[in-house]
Design an enzyme around this catalytic site. Structure first.
Site, short mmCIF file in Angstrom:
data_model
loop_
_atom_site.label_atom_id
_atom_site.label_comp_id
_atom_site.label_asym_id
_atom_site.label_seq_id
_atom_site.Cartn_x
_atom_site.Cartn_y
_atom_site.Cartn_z
N CYS A 261 -7.00 -8.95 -3.54
CA CYS A 261 -7.56 -7.97 -2.60
C CYS A 261 -7.77 -6.62 -3.29
CB CYS A 261 -6.64 -7.79 -1.39
SG CYS A 261 -6.46 -9.29 -0.43
C1 BEZ Z 1 -4.11 -11.60 -3.24
O1 BEZ Z 1 -5.03 -10.95 -2.74
O2 BEZ Z 1 -3.95 -11.67 -4.44
C2 BEZ Z 1 -3.10 -12.28 -2.36
C3 BEZ Z 1 -3.32 -12.39 -1.00
C4 BEZ Z 1 -2.38 -13.00 -0.20
C5 BEZ Z 1 -1.21 -13.48 -0.74
C6 BEZ Z 1 -0.99 -13.38 -2.11
C7 BEZ Z 1 -1.94 -12.77 -2.92
#
Ligand code: BEZ
Length: 237
Positions: free
Chosen positions: A72
């Protein structure tokens, strides 16, 4: 309880009984062509009434799982880094996630430090993931806790024009969303369709029988019929 509202038939016209988990329910799910519903939400830039805020613009509304997570982080930084391109295409961005506004604001400071970009668009907090559920962003087999990466393009008349769905651990390509914005705007302006991998200025498809005069007026060039079902034009600009 889920109910089998529709009745698919097999080749022998026998009712196909879907497993309960695959049966449709009456719940609305956004589909291309729908008017996107109005909603109120709290964001990092204050309260927002969606239709009022969106008025006169295209909107890229996208969910992501959570603040302060690696994929994200890269996505928000990427969307922010295309600020000039969004503006040029008259697109407003709105991110949606379950993380609180404090978490998101702190996170934006990290993003500024890490990537030297300012997150200049509102990022919304979706308490209890209510909107995420309404917009079909919760795919429980992928995750019960986090929304998937779902992207909508909504046009200035509030019609939903594009839907992408990506899993939790795969980041989206921001340039692809922009490419679709440009293709949709070209379609609205000229009636043209865009082929696979089309980019601005590439050959476009004339998907109907419009006159050659019309094509010349829109594209500054004549069309070529490559087959009975494939008519194309190379824009002269
Ligand atoms: C990520 O965006 O890397 C992520 C999202 C949810 C859980 C773990 C990682």
């Amino acid at each position: 309880m889920s109910i089998q509202f529709f009745a698919p038939r097999d080749a022998d016209n026998q009712l196909v009984r879907l497993p309960p988990a695959l049966r449709r329910t009456v719940r609305w799910l956004p589909r291309i062509g729908d008017i996107f519903p109005d909603f109120n939400v709290e964001t990092t830039q204050g309260s927002l009434k969606f239709w009022e805020w969106a008025e006169g613009h295209w909107v890229h509304l996208f969910s992501h799982p959570a603040a302060k997570t690696p994929v994200c982080t890269s996505e928000i930084a990427s969307v922010a880094s295309y600020s000039a391109a969004w503006k040029a295409a008259n697109v407003k961005n709105l991110a949606l996630t379950g993380s609180t506004l404090d978490e998101q604001t702190q996170w934006h400071a990290d993003i500024a430090r890490l990537f030297n970009v300012k997150v200049d668009f509102p990022c919304a907090h979706d308490p209890d993931l209510k909107l995420s559920r309404l917009f079909g962003m919760m795919h429980e087999k992928e995750s019960e806790a986090w929304p998937i990466r779902k992207s909508f393009l909504i046009d200035p008349s509030q019609h939903l024009r594009m839907i992408f769905e990506y899993p939790i651990f795969i980041g989206r390509r921001t340039g692809e969303v922009l490419r679709v914005v440009h293709a949709l705007q070209l379609r609205d302006r000229t009636g043209a369709a865009t082929p696979s991998d089309w980019e601005d200025g590439d050959i476009t498809i004339i998907p109907d029988d419009r006159s050659e005069a019309h094509v010349r007026k829109e594209f500054g060039a004549g069309s070529v019929r490559l087959s009975p079902y494939l008519r194309v034009v190379q824009p002269a600009y």
